[in-house]
Design an enzyme around this catalytic site. Structure first.
Site, PDB file in Angstrom:
ATOM      1  CG  ASP A 110      -1.784   1.146   1.397  1.00 22.11           C
ATOM      2  OD1 ASP A 110      -2.050   1.823   0.390  1.00 22.11           O
ATOM      3  OD2 ASP A 110      -2.238   1.410   2.531  1.00 22.11           O
ATOM      4  CG  ASP A 293      -3.886   4.681  -2.008  1.00 22.14           C
ATOM      5  OD1 ASP A 293      -3.291   3.621  -1.787  1.00 22.14           O
ATOM      6  OD2 ASP A 293      -4.757   5.146  -1.243  1.00 22.14           O
TER       7      ASP A 293
END
Ligand SMILES: *[C@@H]1O[C@H](CO)[C@@H](O)[C@H](O)[C@H]1NC(C)=O
Length: 404
Positions: A110, A293
């Protein structure tokens, strides 16, 4: 004699250098979801993103970088949250090992958070029941830390403590990596997530408890050749759903040259969003960030713009709060572009509309992220499937190129 010795030494050095120069590939898989699960994941994007980007003090931490007031806990420590929000919201995950002998976990890599955490063997929450758990009593390389780690999450909180052990990812062994073992995970959201934990690749400036993120250790200890990692989120020839490269990038998976955009604020991998174009309408943006992201699924943008775009593509909100549209109209919809670093990146309607087994869902989701963090867009998988991305920690920039 002397010469041959130094030649041998040189040979050895060269061999070492070659070993160090190797890039490390981590295979990524997509979660196998039923259409209902996919729809649920997409419907939940809003709450996940909200939690991640302005819940539990994430924005406050960035505020701290800007010299603004940060909320404090009773003990005087900064009340930062860990952005776990996207726990179920990403689709791509890979495997890591922790401990000796190795205990394996599936984690989301992430770029929108900066801590590593996995469920603890001491966790008795329902959520932990469904996941692999780390048992430090079974690891000879474990070292105790014990510092409390808590994340407020909606109605409950994720709780645990810091531990230290050997982490292995993509054949790189990182000794004495600190991470959180979660002893309490709230709610059913966690129970049905397909990943055990999160592997944060954001800047250390947003790392909870100041824990050094794994990639920083890899760079500082020269376990990777370059302070760079990259993501390819499309199907590969060998059947993987994507790959992450640690220490470089894989030019087999993109066309042409990488184009770079400077990181505007070190926290998330946030670049300037310079312009947006839909069909013939182009809007120049000012002072707007875009967080690249890998842990989010959609494109998240201010509500006024999202509403406008969804209206233009004929998407209507359904009972679950999702914007759906008639799949038959997709071939007639105009392209949509984002400009980073002076380069326009264009998505076709077939990229920004997700077809979940015949049901078409808009990839544009509205959310107003307040100052000081906002205005900020969140650029998730919808974009990252089309564009290869390179995260250059040494030069604070993100590289983009069309995936292939
Ligand atoms: C635990 O880790 C934190 C964060 O790295 C560090 O500040 C603290 O000193 C450590 N405590 C112990 C008991 O090792």
């Amino acid at each position: 004699m002397k010469v041959s010795l130094s030649l041998a030494a040189l040979g050895l050095l060269a061999a070492c250098h070659e070993a160090a120069a190797a890039v490390h590939t981590v295979r990524l898989k997509k979660t196998r979801e039923t259409p209902e699960e996919t729809l649920q994941r997409l419907a939940n994007t809003g709450s996940y993103v909200a939690q991640k980007y302005f819940g539990s003090g994430s924005a406050a931490q960035l505020g701290a970088l800007q010299g603004q007031v940060v909320p404090l806990n009773a003990d005087g420590s900064a009340a930062f949250g860990v952005p776990i929000s996207n726990f179920m919201n990403a689709q791509y995950y890979g495997e890591i090992d922790i401990g000796t002998p190795p205990q394996t976990f599936g984690v989301v890599f992430d770029t929108g958070s900066s801590n590593l955490w996995v469920p603890s063997a001491e966790c008795s929450s329902i959520a932990c029941f469904f996941h692999r758990k780390y048992d430090h009593s079974q690891s000879s390389s474990y070292a105790k830390n014990g510092t409390d780690f808590a994340i407020r999450y909606g109605t409950g909180s994720l709780e645990g403590y810091l531990s230290q052990d050997t982490l292995t990812v993509g054949d790189i062994a990182v000794e004495a990596q600190q991470f959180a073992e979660a002893t309490k995970e709230p709610g059913l959201t966690f129970a049905f997530g397909r990943f055990d934990g999160i592997f944060g690749l954001g800047y250390d400036t947003i790392s909870v408890k100041g824990v050094v993120p794994p990639f920083y250790h890899m760079v500082n200890r020269k376990l990777v050749d370059e302070p760079v990692f990259s993501f390819y989120l499309s199907d590969t020839a060998n059947g993987d759903d994507g790959e992450m490269i640690l220490g470089g990038y894989n030019s087999e998976h993109f066309e042409g040259d990488l184009k770079w955009a400077k990181v505007r604020r070190r926290g998330y991998w946030e670049v300037d969003l310079e312009a947006v174009q839909f069909g013939d309408d182009e809007i120049a943006m000012s002072n707007t960030g875009a967080a690249i992201d890998t842990g989010s699924s959609l494109l998240v943008l201010p509500t006024t713009l999202a509403d406008m775009l969804n209206k233009k593509i004929g998407a209507k909100k359904n009972f679950a709060g999702q914007y759906t549209l008639d799949c038959a109209s997709v071939p007639t919809l105009p392209p949509f572009s984002l400009t980073f670093g002076g380069v326009k990146y264009t998505l076709d309607a077939s990229d920004y509309v997700l077809n979940v087994q015949g049901q078409c869902i808009s990839g544009f989701m509205g959310m107003d992220i307040p100052e000081p963090l906002g205005p900020i867009w969140i650029i998730g998988d919808v974009f990252l499937r089309k564009f290869y991305t390179v995260y250059d920690l040494g030069n604070d920039r993100v590289g983009f190129a069309k995936s292939r």
